[in-house]
Design a protein around this motif. Structure first.
Motif, PDB file in Angstrom:
ATOM      1  N   LYS A 150       0.902  -0.904  -0.045  1.00 14.44           N
ATOM      2  CA  LYS A 150      -0.349  -0.043  -0.015  1.00 14.44           C
ATOM      3  C   LYS A 150       0.806   1.355   0.153  1.00 14.44           C
ATOM      4  CE  LYS A 150      -3.508   2.356   2.819  1.00 14.44           C
ATOM      5  NZ  LYS A 150      -4.549   2.270   4.058  1.00 14.44           N
ATOM      6  N   ILE A 151       1.803   1.505   1.072  1.00  7.95           N
ATOM      7  CA  ILE A 151       2.801   2.745   0.517  1.00  7.95           C
ATOM      8  C   ILE A 151       3.148   2.584  -0.476  1.00  7.95           C
ATOM      9  CG2 ILE A 151       4.981   3.441   2.219  1.00  7.95           C
ATOM     10  CD1 ILE A 151       3.582   1.998   4.809  1.00  7.95           C
ATOM     11  N   ASN A 152       4.045   1.568  -0.846  1.00  7.54           N
ATOM     12  CA  ASN A 152       4.416   1.717  -2.463  1.00  7.54           C
ATOM     13  C   ASN A 152       4.473   2.010  -3.091  1.00  7.54           C
ATOM     14  OD1 ASN A 152       8.519   1.451  -1.931  1.00  7.54           O
ATOM     15  ND2 ASN A 152       7.038  -0.653  -0.124  1.00  7.54           N
ATOM     16  N   THR A 153       3.011   1.642  -3.397  1.00  5.76           N
ATOM     17  CA  THR A 153       1.907   2.286  -4.423  1.00  5.76           C
ATOM     18  C   THR A 153       1.394   3.496  -4.304  1.00  5.76           C
ATOM     19  OG1 THR A 153       1.168  -0.545  -4.508  1.00  5.76           O
ATOM     20  CG2 THR A 153       0.151   1.175  -5.539  1.00  5.76           C
ATOM     21  N   GLU A 154       1.272   3.672  -3.361  1.00  6.04           N
ATOM     22  CA  GLU A 154       0.969   5.283  -2.636  1.00  6.04           C
ATOM     23  C   GLU A 154       2.496   6.492  -3.527  1.00  6.04           C
ATOM     24  OE1 GLU A 154      -1.800   8.562  -2.252  1.00  6.04           O
ATOM     25  OE2 GLU A 154      -2.104   6.689  -2.736  1.00  6.04           O
ATOM     26  N   LEU A 155       3.278   5.787  -2.713  1.00  6.85           N
ATOM     27  CA  LEU A 155       4.620   6.643  -2.987  1.00  6.85           C
ATOM     28  C   LEU A 155       4.638   6.468  -4.619  1.00  6.85           C
ATOM     29  CD1 LEU A 155       6.807   7.979  -2.374  1.00  6.85           C
ATOM     30  CD2 LEU A 155       8.241   5.071  -2.158  1.00  6.85           C
ATOM     31  N   LEU A 156       4.467   6.021  -5.144  1.00  7.92           N
ATOM     32  CA  LEU A 156       4.269   5.700  -6.654  1.00  7.92           C
ATOM     33  C   LEU A 156       3.540   6.863  -7.493  1.00  7.92           C
ATOM     34  CD1 LEU A 156       5.887   4.405  -9.528  1.00  7.92           C
ATOM     35  CD2 LEU A 156       4.313   2.469  -9.632  1.00  7.92           C
TER      36      LEU A 156
ATOM     37  N   LEU B  56       4.563  14.528  -9.677  1.00  4.35           N
ATOM     38  CA  LEU B  56       5.773  15.646  -9.328  1.00  4.35           C
ATOM     39  C   LEU B  56       5.843  15.845 -11.042  1.00  4.35           C
ATOM     40  CD1 LEU B  56       7.811  14.072  -6.931  1.00  4.35           C
ATOM     41  CD2 LEU B  56       5.836  15.969  -6.183  1.00  4.35           C
ATOM     42  N   GLU B  57       6.098  17.814 -10.989  1.00  2.00           N
ATOM     43  CA  GLU B  57       6.531  17.841 -11.864  1.00  2.00           C
ATOM     44  C   GLU B  57       8.005  16.840 -12.389  1.00  2.00           C
ATOM     45  OE1 GLU B  57       5.894  21.651 -12.406  1.00  2.00           O
ATOM     46  OE2 GLU B  57       3.977  21.097 -12.697  1.00  2.00           O
TER      47      GLU B  57
ATOM     48  N   ALA C 260      12.335   8.986   0.388  1.00  2.57           N
ATOM     49  CA  ALA C 260      11.891   9.403   1.773  1.00  2.57           C
ATOM     50  C   ALA C 260      11.221   9.958   2.033  1.00  2.57           C
ATOM     51  CB  ALA C 260      13.602   9.369   2.299  1.00  2.57           C
ATOM     52  N   ALA C 261      11.056  11.121   2.145  1.00  2.00           N
ATOM     53  CA  ALA C 261      10.075  12.612   3.134  1.00  2.00           C
ATOM     54  C   ALA C 261       9.434  11.770   1.996  1.00  2.00           C
ATOM     55  CB  ALA C 261      10.687  12.903   2.348  1.00  2.00           C
ATOM     56  N   THR C 262       8.202  11.609   1.093  1.00  2.00           N
ATOM     57  CA  THR C 262       7.048  10.963   0.116  1.00  2.00           C
ATOM     58  C   THR C 262       7.015   9.811   1.009  1.00  2.00           C
ATOM     59  OG1 THR C 262       7.817  12.349  -1.483  1.00  2.00           O
ATOM     60  CG2 THR C 262       5.774  10.741  -1.695  1.00  2.00           C
ATOM     61  N   GLY C 263       7.854   9.128   1.171  1.00  2.00           N
ATOM     62  CA  GLY C 263       7.389   7.745   2.083  1.00  2.00           C
ATOM     63  C   GLY C 263       6.803   7.814   3.878  1.00  2.00           C
ATOM     64  N   ARG C 264       7.812   8.818   4.232  1.00  2.00           N
ATOM     65  CA  ARG C 264       7.631   8.775   5.684  1.00  2.00           C
ATOM     66  C   ARG C 264       5.847   9.738   5.524  1.00  2.00           C
ATOM     67  NH1 ARG C 264      12.869   9.930   5.986  1.00  2.00           N
ATOM     68  NH2 ARG C 264      13.036  12.035   4.989  1.00  2.00           N
ATOM     69  N   GLU C 265       5.781  10.673   4.757  1.00  2.00           N
ATOM     70  CA  GLU C 265       4.474  11.728   4.846  1.00  2.00           C
ATOM     71  C   GLU C 265       3.095  10.323   4.425  1.00  2.00           C
ATOM     72  OE1 GLU C 265       1.659  14.957   2.090  1.00  2.00           O
ATOM     73  OE2 GLU C 265       4.400  14.554   2.041  1.00  2.00           O
TER      74      GLU C 265
ATOM     75  N   ALA D 245       9.943  19.168  -1.948  1.00  2.00           N
ATOM     76  CA  ALA D 245      12.002  19.611  -2.867  1.00  2.00           C
ATOM     77  C   ALA D 245      11.412  20.672  -2.306  1.00  2.00           C
ATOM     78  CB  ALA D 245      11.334  19.023  -4.119  1.00  2.00           C
ATOM     79  N   LYS D 246      13.010  21.523  -2.616  1.00  2.00           N
ATOM     80  CA  LYS D 246      13.784  22.380  -2.523  1.00  2.00           C
ATOM     81  C   LYS D 246      13.516  24.008  -3.864  1.00  2.00           C
ATOM     82  CE  LYS D 246      18.560  22.389  -5.399  1.00  2.00           C
ATOM     83  NZ  LYS D 246      19.231  21.574  -5.417  1.00  2.00           N
ATOM     84  N   GLN D 247      12.681  24.873  -2.671  1.00  2.00           N
ATOM     85  CA  GLN D 247      12.644  25.939  -4.004  1.00  2.00           C
ATOM     86  C   GLN D 247      12.999  26.100  -4.872  1.00  2.00           C
ATOM     87  OE1 GLN D 247      11.875  28.634  -1.347  1.00  2.00           O
ATOM     88  NE2 GLN D 247      10.011  28.696  -0.530  1.00  2.00           N
ATOM     89  N   ARG D 248      12.620  26.140  -6.440  1.00  2.00           N
ATOM     90  CA  ARG D 248      12.954  26.330  -7.673  1.00  2.00           C
ATOM     91  C   ARG D 248      13.219  27.591  -8.867  1.00  2.00           C
ATOM     92  NH1 ARG D 248      10.822  21.550  -6.875  1.00  2.00           N
ATOM     93  NH2 ARG D 248       8.835  22.021  -7.991  1.00  2.00           N
TER      94      ARG D 248
END
Length: 783
Positions: free
Chosen positions: A538-544, A550-551, A588-593, A692-695
């Motif tokens: 479930k987590i890896n599917t949502e992570l994908l 993302l752009e 990693a941050a997206t997975g933790r969220e 992500a850092k500001q771009r």
């Protein structure tokens, strides 16, 4: 001269049928019927029969199939040309000619067979040869083997396989020959597999795709000593993989020495029709037999392959099946007879010459490309070009590998070759998809590994390959090389970043053409394996899903359909401006969220369940207390009503409400008193992560800012240091290089309004106390 009406009508019907089959514009009604028709399921034969148009329409639907298959099929049909129509007409004529009387049929077939054989022998410089026409390209070699058996074993027609037991025949085949050739010969001839001897290729000197002549001589002498009979040698004038030619001159001498039959096959035999022929291929004209596949060389559909051979005894040729007394079987040469006359000698030579020019054009362009390694036998006249992507080991960081022991370098080299094979497999598929008219394909070679092959003699006549297609192929290759080099260089960095990041697991998949494979590790708290596997999926599917939203220019997928790892994120090819650390940090941050949100939902569910149970207990307890307060008399139906009428019992309703924020039960007495539900405390915000850092404006995710190192500009009077000072004085929410957007403009206007409100308040209400100014500031801030 008068034309036979039947022949004229046959040609007319064939032209009309071809036009109908090549017509891709179908009506809407036919499309709708096709969508719902179960055309793949056999149905009963109609009793009344169907007309020609309906039958051809059915054939067209079966040929084109679904919508996604229409483009490739129609493209192939459009390149048949008139010579292809002549070949198809030959099959119709063969059926018509077969009904002639026997004498007229014999004369006609003899003329067709003798003409075609004479033309082919002169065209490919094979003097005094006979021809055998066959549908399967291996059938000619099979009949040659029977001819040699009849020649070397005189008692074979009488004793059969018993005579083979006295001296076991041996057929020698190169290890670079096409797969399954030896097994097919043994199964058709009724021989054991021990009758086939695979001769290795050169390992020290010469081409690694050529047969080792010295080793072959040693093998033949060993078989003679063991009482075996060397029968036949199959050599290659253009191996199926790399297109290299064996040393046919030395092989012919060796065969004459041991009274063996030499058979040659391969795509390089087509160059015998050209004016200039390399000496290695020219030696094939002295062999005992050769097989020509003119259909692919000239782009002729459904024409037979031809095996040219020299033999003096026609009775043995008849016994072996190379000739037939049936005139109908001689009509196999009719499609080829028509097509050769239509093309003419110049047309045939021009097609083969055009294919050779295409290979030379590609080879010249490949020499100027970095990281491309070619494998050709003769750079001046090689009709087959094999190349691969390869980055020299000296160009990469080898300091870490220099200190390693030799015992651990073998798996590193093996893994490196596996990675290169994967990358070249991806490269070949991409080139074939981007430039389908080129006809490139992927080939597996024993020494070089996976390579991309361009063999125009086998594809250009059918696909209609031109010079501009080769130029387009080279342009696509130039675009793919930087992607391959960048991905190869960043793979190790990506692996190190993932291994250093807590919560991520690096999955080594050498068969994945991309940056790498990563999996987010779910921290289970004493859960069983099934539940842990479901949570991980479930987590890896949502992570994908989150990563694909993302752009960015990266491709994230769940891996190949077969053979891939489960519950992983596969990252495709990348460019040199990829910020690997930002990519890994974002994953990693997206997975933790996702994990925190999942745990929050689980905890909330558990708290709500416990709260409901506690509320039920409290309500039951409150109901018991109410019964004690009312007394026993009030519970009797009639007495209780009278007593309540004389002395009403005032009891406030006691309910329970569950505060999700605090996770506690609260009484509803205050709700009934105030007639409204209290808001309680403000719920905490949903946990989010700075993915992500500001771009910069227009910059996509995971891209490094490729700024110039020069601090000054010729047209600017402000140095780079001054720019940095100004950037430090900006508000913290603005990243370097980011201009003031609409949100910042709105904030500035609000600050002006607040200042104006302060000024107006001081002017009109100067006698007010300072707390009034505070109220104005609060109103402005709320606004």
């Amino acid at each position: 001269k008068m034309v036979d009406p039947t022949l004229a009508e046959m040609g007319k019907n064939l032209n009309e049928a071809m036009k109908m089959l090549e017509d891709n514009q179908r009506k809407v009604e036919e499309e709708n019927e096709k969508k719902y028709a179960r055309k793949d399921i056999p149905g009963p034969l109609q009793g009344s029969g169907q007309d020609m148009v309906s039958i051809l329409q059915l054939v067209q639907n079966l040929m084109h199939g679904e919508e996604e298959e229409e483009t490739s099929q129609s493209y192939r049909l459009q390149n048949l040309g008139e010579q292809g129509h002549m070949a198809l007409l030959g099959h119709s004529l063969a059926a018509y000619i077969s009904v002639l009387d026997r004498e007229r049929l014999r004369k006609l077939t003899t003329r067709i067979l003798s003409d075609t054989t004479l033309w082919l022998c002169r065209l490919f410089r094979y003097e005094n040869g006979s021809a055998y026409y066959h549908e399967d390209d291996r059938e000619g070699l099979l009949k040659i083997c029977r001819l040699v058996i009849h020649t070397r074993y005189e008692d074979y027609p009488l004793e059969g396989f018993n005579v083979l037991c006295t001296k076991q025949p041996v057929i020698y085949i190169s290890s670079a020959a096409r797969a399954g050739l030896g097994q097919a010969l043994c199964s058709q001839l009724g021989l054991p597999l021990s009758c086939v001897c695979r001769v290795p290729c050169n390992t020290m000197f010469g081409s690694q795709h050529q047969m080792d002549v010295a080793l072959l001589d040693r093998l033949i002498k060993d078989d003679v000593e063991f009482g075996k009979l060397p029968l036949l040698l199959v050599a290659n004038a253009g191996t199926p993989g790399a297109g290299h030619t064996d040393k046919l001159g030395r092989l012919k001498e060796l065969c004459e020495q041991h009274k063996m039959w030499l058979h040659v096959e391969g795509v390089n035999l087509a160059t015998l029709a050209l004016g200039y022929v390399s000496s290695s291929v020219l030696a094939a004209t002295k062999c005992d037999s050769m097989t020509l596949t003119l259909g692919s060389w000239l782009g002729l559909p459904a024409v037979p392959a031809v095996t040219l051979y020299r033999h003096e005894d026609p009775s043995l040729s008849l016994a072996a099946g190379l000739t037939s007394s049936q005139p109908v079987e001689k009509l196999r040469a009719l499609p080829l007879w028509l097509s050769l006359q239509y093309l003419g000698h110049d047309g045939i030579v021009e097609r083969i010459k055009h294919a050779s020019q295409l290979s030379q054009r590609l080879l010249e362009n490949l020499k100027n490309l970095d990281f491309i390694k070619t494998s050709v036998e003769d750079e001046l006249s090689s009709p087959v070009v094999v190349f691969k992507f390869f980055q020299e080991y000296s160009n990469r960081d080898q300091t870490s590998h220099a200190a390693q022991a030799s015992t651990i370098q073998h798996p590193i080299i093996s893994n490196e070759r596996h990675i290169y094979d994967t990358f070249n497999q991806w490269l070949g598929e991409q080139l074939a998809q981007l430039v389908p008219a080129s006809g490139v394909d992927v080939v597996e070679l024993e020494d070089e590994g996976t390579c991309v092959r361009f063999s125009p003699l086998m594809t250009s006549a059918v696909l209609g390959t031109e010079i501009q297609d080769i130029d387009q192929l080279v342009d696509c290759l130039k675009m793919k090389i930087p992607v391959l080099t960048s991905t190869l260089q960043l793979r190790e960095e990506f692996e190190q970043e993932v291994r250093r990041t807590v919560g991520l697991l690096y999955i080594e998949d050498l068969g994945w053409p991309g940056l790498g494979v990563v999996r987010y590790n779910y921290h289970s708290d004493g859960k069983n394996d099934d539940k842990q596997e479901k949570e991980l999926e479930k987590i890896n599917t949502e992570l994908l899903k989150k990563l694909n939203e993302l752009e960015s220019d990266l491709t994230f997928s769940s891996g190949p359909e077969f053979g891939g790892q489960k519950n992983c994120v596969y990252i495709g090819m990348v460019t040199e401006d990829l910020d690997v650390s930002e990519l890994v940090e974002t994953i990693a941050a997206t997975g933790r969220e996702i994990e925190e949100n999942s745990r929050l939902l689980e905890n909330m569910t558990e708290v709500v369940r416990k709260g409901i149970q506690e509320a039920q207990l409290q309500l039951q307890k409150a109901n018991e207390e109410r019964l004690l307060e009312e007394g026993l008399l009030r519970q009797i139906p009639v007495v209780g009503s009278v007593l309540n009428w004389f002395s009403p019992f005032q009891a406030s309703p006691k309910g329970r409400t569950f505060n999700l924020t605090a996770g506690s039960l609260e009484s509803t007495e205050s709700m009934y008193v105030s007639k409204a539900q209290g808001t309680g405390t403000t719920p905490p915000p949903t946990p989010t992560s700075s993915l992500a850092k500001q771009r910069l404006p227009g910059q996509k995710a995971f891209k490094r800012s490729l700024r110039s190192s020069d601090g000054f500009s010729e047209t600017s009077s402000i140095s780079h240091c001054d720019d940095l000072d100004k950037l430090d004085q900006r508000p913290p929410n603005l990243s370097p290089g980011q201009e003031q957007g609409p949100l910042e403009m709105e904030r500035a206007e609000e600050q002006k309004e607040v200042a104006q409100a302060k000024t107006d308040t001081e002017d009109t209400h100067s006698d007010k106390s300072p707390p009034d100014c505070t109220k104005v500031e609060e109103q402005a801030s709320q606004r």
